[in-house]
Design a protein around this motif. Sequence first.
Motif, PDB file in Angstrom:
ATOM      1  N   GLU A  94       0.820  -1.214   0.000  1.00  0.00           N
ATOM      2  CA  GLU A  94       0.000   0.000   0.000  1.00  0.00           C
ATOM      3  C   GLU A  94       0.849   1.257   0.000  1.00  0.00           C
ATOM      4  OE1 GLU A  94      -3.186   0.299   2.855  1.00  0.00           O
ATOM      5  OE2 GLU A  94      -3.501  -1.873   2.767  1.00  0.00           O
ATOM      6  N   SER A  95       1.970   1.222   0.719  1.00  0.00           N
ATOM      7  CA  SER A  95       2.828   2.405   0.794  1.00  0.00           C
ATOM      8  C   SER A  95       3.375   2.786  -0.583  1.00  0.00           C
ATOM      9  CB  SER A  95       3.984   2.172   1.781  1.00  0.00           C
ATOM     10  OG  SER A  95       4.772   1.072   1.391  1.00  0.00           O
ATOM     11  N   VAL A  96       3.673   1.799  -1.419  1.00  0.00           N
ATOM     12  CA  VAL A  96       4.194   2.057  -2.764  1.00  0.00           C
ATOM     13  C   VAL A  96       3.105   2.692  -3.627  1.00  0.00           C
ATOM     14  CG1 VAL A  96       5.058   0.962  -4.873  1.00  0.00           C
ATOM     15  CG2 VAL A  96       5.959   0.275  -2.642  1.00  0.00           C
ATOM     16  N   VAL A  97       1.912   2.125  -3.582  1.00  0.00           N
ATOM     17  CA  VAL A  97       0.806   2.668  -4.365  1.00  0.00           C
ATOM     18  C   VAL A  97       0.502   4.099  -3.921  1.00  0.00           C
ATOM     19  CG1 VAL A  97      -1.618   2.390  -4.996  1.00  0.00           C
ATOM     20  CG2 VAL A  97      -0.144   0.369  -4.793  1.00  0.00           C
ATOM     21  N   GLU A  98       0.484   4.320  -2.606  1.00  0.00           N
ATOM     22  CA  GLU A  98       0.208   5.666  -2.084  1.00  0.00           C
ATOM     23  C   GLU A  98       1.250   6.675  -2.558  1.00  0.00           C
ATOM     24  OE1 GLU A  98       0.796   7.533   2.189  1.00  0.00           O
ATOM     25  OE2 GLU A  98      -0.996   6.259   2.142  1.00  0.00           O
ATOM     26  N   CYS A  99       2.519   6.322  -2.476  1.00  0.00           N
ATOM     27  CA  CYS A  99       3.581   7.234  -2.931  1.00  0.00           C
ATOM     28  C   CYS A  99       3.455   7.494  -4.425  1.00  0.00           C
ATOM     29  CB  CYS A  99       4.961   6.661  -2.609  1.00  0.00           C
ATOM     30  SG  CYS A  99       5.438   6.785  -0.880  1.00  0.00           S
ATOM     31  N   ALA A 100       3.192   6.452  -5.204  1.00  0.00           N
ATOM     32  CA  ALA A 100       3.052   6.618  -6.658  1.00  0.00           C
ATOM     33  C   ALA A 100       1.874   7.524  -6.983  1.00  0.00           C
ATOM     34  CB  ALA A 100       2.894   5.258  -7.329  1.00  0.00           C
TER      35      ALA A 100
END
Length: 139
Positions: free
Chosen positions: A124-130
């Motif tokens: 989720e952290s990767v999707v949020e940053c992207a």
Amino acid sequence: MPLPQAASSAIVRRADRVLLVRRINPPSQDMFAFPGGRGEPGESPDETALRELEEETGIVARHPQLFATYDLPGYDADGHLTSHFFLSVYTVEADSNAVVVAADDAAEAGWYTLDEIRGLPAPESVVECAERLLGQLQC
């Protein structure tokens, strides 16, 4: 109970794409994430991000800027804490012609758009940053 560990990752951007690696090892095994990993003794979070990026992709970057932080506890199926990371995510600058080679903890590496990232197995952290970084391009 595992003690919290410092970890960092690096976001390298090329136009409407960011660099992701498919992780070989836990945590996030077989998921796509920004290059990164655990900090070493005496290493600052930004140094960790730059070192991990180079180890996993061969890219030498510069000018790390803190972009986001996450408190990431990991649990098993029974709800027991199995890992705990304090993750610092940095944007970095790299030469636009730098060649990416998956190495170390990365099974593969590639450049992905926000739409592609939303369809990948990714934390989720990767999707949020992207979404924060690339979402503005889609307006």
